[in-house]
Motif scaffolding. Structure first.
Motif, mmCIF file in Angstrom:
data_model
loop_
_atom_site.group_PDB
_atom_site.id
_atom_site.type_symbol
_atom_site.label_atom_id
_atom_site.label_comp_id
_atom_site.label_asym_id
_atom_site.label_seq_id
_atom_site.Cartn_x
_atom_site.Cartn_y
_atom_site.Cartn_z
ATOM 1 N N HIS A 25 0.954 -1.155 -0.130
ATOM 2 C CA HIS A 25 -0.142 -0.227 0.059
ATOM 3 C C HIS A 25 0.605 1.544 0.089
ATOM 4 O O HIS A 25 1.859 1.648 0.620
ATOM 5 N N ILE A 26 0.391 2.509 -0.482
ATOM 6 C CA ILE A 26 1.605 3.575 -0.771
ATOM 7 C C ILE A 26 0.985 4.550 0.311
ATOM 8 O O ILE A 26 2.299 4.918 0.560
ATOM 9 N N MET A 27 -0.041 4.613 1.125
ATOM 10 C CA MET A 27 -0.229 4.672 2.270
ATOM 11 C C MET A 27 0.924 6.656 2.318
ATOM 12 O O MET A 27 1.531 7.292 2.981
ATOM 13 N N GLU A 28 -0.549 7.472 1.349
ATOM 14 C CA GLU A 28 0.159 8.316 0.923
ATOM 15 C C GLU A 28 -0.738 9.616 1.985
ATOM 16 O O GLU A 28 -1.185 9.598 2.438
ATOM 17 N N THR A 29 0.263 10.519 2.415
ATOM 18 C CA THR A 29 0.026 10.603 4.159
ATOM 19 C C THR A 29 -1.211 12.214 3.696
ATOM 20 O O THR A 29 -1.887 12.371 5.331
ATOM 21 N N GLY A 30 -0.969 12.534 2.709
ATOM 22 C CA GLY A 30 -2.387 13.714 2.582
ATOM 23 C C GLY A 30 -1.186 14.673 3.051
ATOM 24 O O GLY A 30 -2.039 16.012 3.382
ATOM 25 N N PHE A 31 -0.087 14.789 2.888
ATOM 26 C CA PHE A 31 0.290 16.184 4.074
ATOM 27 C C PHE A 31 1.511 17.023 2.575
ATOM 28 O O PHE A 31 1.569 17.895 2.694
ATOM 29 N N ARG A 32 1.779 16.044 1.725
ATOM 30 C CA ARG A 32 2.348 15.936 0.154
ATOM 31 C C ARG A 32 1.934 16.656 -0.051
ATOM 32 O O ARG A 32 0.589 16.872 -0.384
ATOM 33 N N HIS A 33 2.310 17.476 -1.559
ATOM 34 C CA HIS A 33 2.453 18.621 -2.327
ATOM 35 C C HIS A 33 2.920 18.370 -3.580
ATOM 36 O O HIS A 33 4.220 18.274 -3.572
ATOM 37 N N THR A 34 2.350 17.992 -4.584
ATOM 38 C CA THR A 34 3.156 18.078 -5.685
ATOM 39 C C THR A 34 3.790 19.097 -6.331
ATOM 40 O O THR A 34 3.854 19.456 -6.133
ATOM 41 N N ALA A 35 5.053 18.368 -7.853
ATOM 42 C CA ALA A 35 6.040 20.050 -7.725
ATOM 43 C C ALA A 35 4.836 21.055 -7.575
ATOM 44 O O ALA A 35 5.839 23.064 -7.537
ATOM 45 N N ASP A 36 3.466 21.159 -9.022
ATOM 46 C CA ASP A 36 3.103 22.554 -9.189
ATOM 47 C C ASP A 36 1.777 22.900 -7.725
ATOM 48 O O ASP A 36 1.228 23.499 -8.152
ATOM 49 N N ALA A 38 -0.366 21.384 -6.068
ATOM 50 C CA ALA A 38 -1.396 20.546 -5.447
ATOM 51 C C ALA A 38 -1.175 20.394 -4.583
ATOM 52 O O ALA A 38 -0.124 18.793 -4.141
ATOM 53 N N LEU A 39 -2.263 19.734 -3.766
ATOM 54 C CA LEU A 39 -1.725 18.690 -2.515
ATOM 55 C C LEU A 39 -2.592 17.002 -2.566
ATOM 56 O O LEU A 39 -3.139 17.311 -3.493
ATOM 57 N N VAL A 40 -1.677 16.440 -2.454
ATOM 58 C CA VAL A 40 -1.641 14.651 -2.686
ATOM 59 C C VAL A 40 -2.925 14.618 -1.902
ATOM 60 O O VAL A 40 -2.403 14.180 -0.815
ATOM 61 N N PRO A 41 -3.970 13.666 -2.151
ATOM 62 C CA PRO A 41 -4.828 13.868 -1.371
ATOM 63 C C PRO A 41 -4.879 12.152 -0.104
ATOM 64 O O PRO A 41 -4.102 11.698 -1.127
ATOM 65 N N ARG A 42 -5.125 12.642 0.607
ATOM 66 C CA ARG A 42 -5.051 11.197 2.218
ATOM 67 C C ARG A 42 -5.328 9.943 1.324
ATOM 68 O O ARG A 42 -6.170 9.986 0.282
ATOM 69 N N ASP A 43 -4.117 8.365 0.948
ATOM 70 C CA ASP A 43 -5.189 7.624 1.124
ATOM 71 C C ASP A 43 -3.651 6.372 1.661
ATOM 72 O O ASP A 43 -2.962 5.831 1.131
ATOM 73 N N ILE A 44 -4.679 6.375 3.151
ATOM 74 C CA ILE A 44 -4.028 5.417 3.524
ATOM 75 C C ILE A 44 -4.549 3.917 4.298
ATOM 76 O O ILE A 44 -6.109 3.903 3.880
ATOM 77 N N ILE A 45 -4.184 2.887 5.385
ATOM 78 C CA ILE A 45 -4.921 1.735 5.660
ATOM 79 C C ILE A 45 -5.266 2.665 6.423
ATOM 80 O O ILE A 45 -4.259 3.144 7.476
ATOM 81 N N THR A 46 -6.207 2.530 7.152
ATOM 82 C CA THR A 46 -6.877 3.105 8.364
ATOM 83 C C THR A 46 -6.971 2.714 9.494
ATOM 84 O O THR A 46 -7.055 2.417 10.796
ATOM 85 N N SER A 47 -7.705 0.803 9.142
ATOM 86 C CA SER A 47 -7.446 -0.662 9.921
ATOM 87 C C SER A 47 -7.276 -1.884 9.804
ATOM 88 O O SER A 47 -7.015 -2.339 8.958
#
Lengths: 105, 259
Positions: A25-36, A38-47
């Motif tokens: 799973h990529i576990m994208e935090t939702g705190f990171r931004h792309t080079a331009d 834009a916020l990268v939406p959160r995509d994590i396992i929650t449970s």
């Protein structure tokens, strides 16, 4: 999704056994931004849950600070032969399952 | 006369260690594994805790999946990868007679897709390409590296060696300055390794994913403030080829885990 499960194939009744799970799973935090910007939406396992012949023996909540491809290791007591079922639930309706069997003597 | 001979001899002696420091003798070559801490080693050694194995599993599924307009899977031509792909990755990059240049394993997979499967090329560093190359290279785990032995590759190995020795970037450093002359020392707390490419594609904890040797080379180039070559550039292929020939005899570890 691919998952790697390590459960002892055989155990004596009453033994404390270690169960290790690894899932992709990529576990994208939702705190990171792309080079331009834009916020990268959160995509994590929650449970995560583990059921031993239908009884829940372990549950964990996961949060954004957890690394990609989460690895979880935990212990339970070998009571009877049967099946261990694992389930990961996450953002955007993510759901993944895996299972392993154990023989208890 | 004797005085001048003595000066000449002293100059030679002074020059000798510098020349010796240039290249690592075959018996002193060490995988990056030997520079890691016990935790990271344990992670690589256990196939159920090595996250690279997740990609190998994905690659195994892709190997058997029919794709492209000719509706063929890798397995339809190559059969069981366990036997047909054993040792293959240890010989890559390999010389391609049609293209008259070396191709990497990733490029070979895409050539196969274009020529035999009539499928679009997979982008560099995409999950599917990494998974397929990890699955193929995993079949060579434990096999000694022999890439670069083909006599037709000689000029390309030499080109790679020149690039390895050439200073570049604002920091004006060559690969050799760290990886031949200063391995076993530390750079900002992290061990400097010999840069032996034994486990690619490998799972880097810093990346949180699997990555190719080209990604690793590009990040080193960015590190010395140089303009990194594009993925698939002939220079990167030549460097990979030189590195593989430099690691001759070391066993493959794919998928390795590195900090």
């Amino acid at each position: 999704m691919a998952a790697l499960i390590n459960v002892p194939a055989k155990a004596k009744r009453g033994d404390v056994i270690e169960i290790r799970t690894l899932t992709s799973h990529i576990m994208e935090t939702g705190f990171r931004h792309t080079a331009d910007g834009a916020l990268v939406p959160r995509d994590i396992i929650t449970s995560f849950t583990c059921r031993y012949n239908g009884t829940e023996v372990f549950r964990a909540d996961l949060f954004p600070a957890i690394a990609a491809n989460p690895y979880l290791s935990f212990f339970t007591v070998a009571k009877e032969s049967g099946k261990l079922e694992f389930e990961w639930i996450g953002d955007n309706g993510y759901s993944s399952t895996a299972s392993a069997s154990i023989t208890v003597e | 006369m004797i005085f001048w001979h003595a000066i000449a001899a002293a100059t030679l002696l002074a020059a000798a260690p510098a020349l010796l420091a240039g290249e690592i003798p075959p018996d002193a070559r060490r995988s990056g594994y030997s520079f890691m801490g016990p935790d990271t080693r344990a992670m690589q050694d256990d196939d159920t805790s090595n996250p690279g194995m997740l990609f190998v599993l994905d690659g195994e599924a892709l190997w058997a999946k029919k794709t492209g307009s000719s509706d063929k899977a890798c397995a339809d031509c190559h059969g069981d990868a366990r036997s047909s792909m054993k040792g293959v990755a240890a010989r890559y990059p390999a010389f391609d007679k049609v293209l008259a240049r070396p191709v990497t394993l990733d490029q070979r997979i895409n050539l196969c897709r274009a020529n035999h499967q009539q499928a679009p090329a997979l982008p560099y560093e995409s999950g599917d390409l990494l998974a397929l190359s990890a699955f193929v290279a995993h079949q060579s785990r434990g096999v000694a590296i022999t890439a670069g032995d083909d006599p037709e590759l000689k000029p390309f190995v030499a080109q790679g060696r020149d690039l390895f020795m050439q200073r570049e970037g604002q920091l004006n450093l060559a690969c050799t300055n760290c990886h031949d002359d200063n391995f076993d020392k530390r750079l900002a707390g992290a061990p400097i390794t010999q840069g032996q490419p034994t486990g690619y594609p490998l799972y880097r904890l810093e990346w949180q994913t699997l990555g190719s040797i080209e990604r690793r080379l590009r990040s080193c180039m960015t590190g010395v403030r140089a303009q990194a070559y594009d993925y698939g550039a002939p220079e990167l292929v030549a460097l990979e080829l030189y590195l593989m020939s430099r690691a001759r005899g070391l066993p493959m570890e794919t998928p390795a885990v590195r900090p």
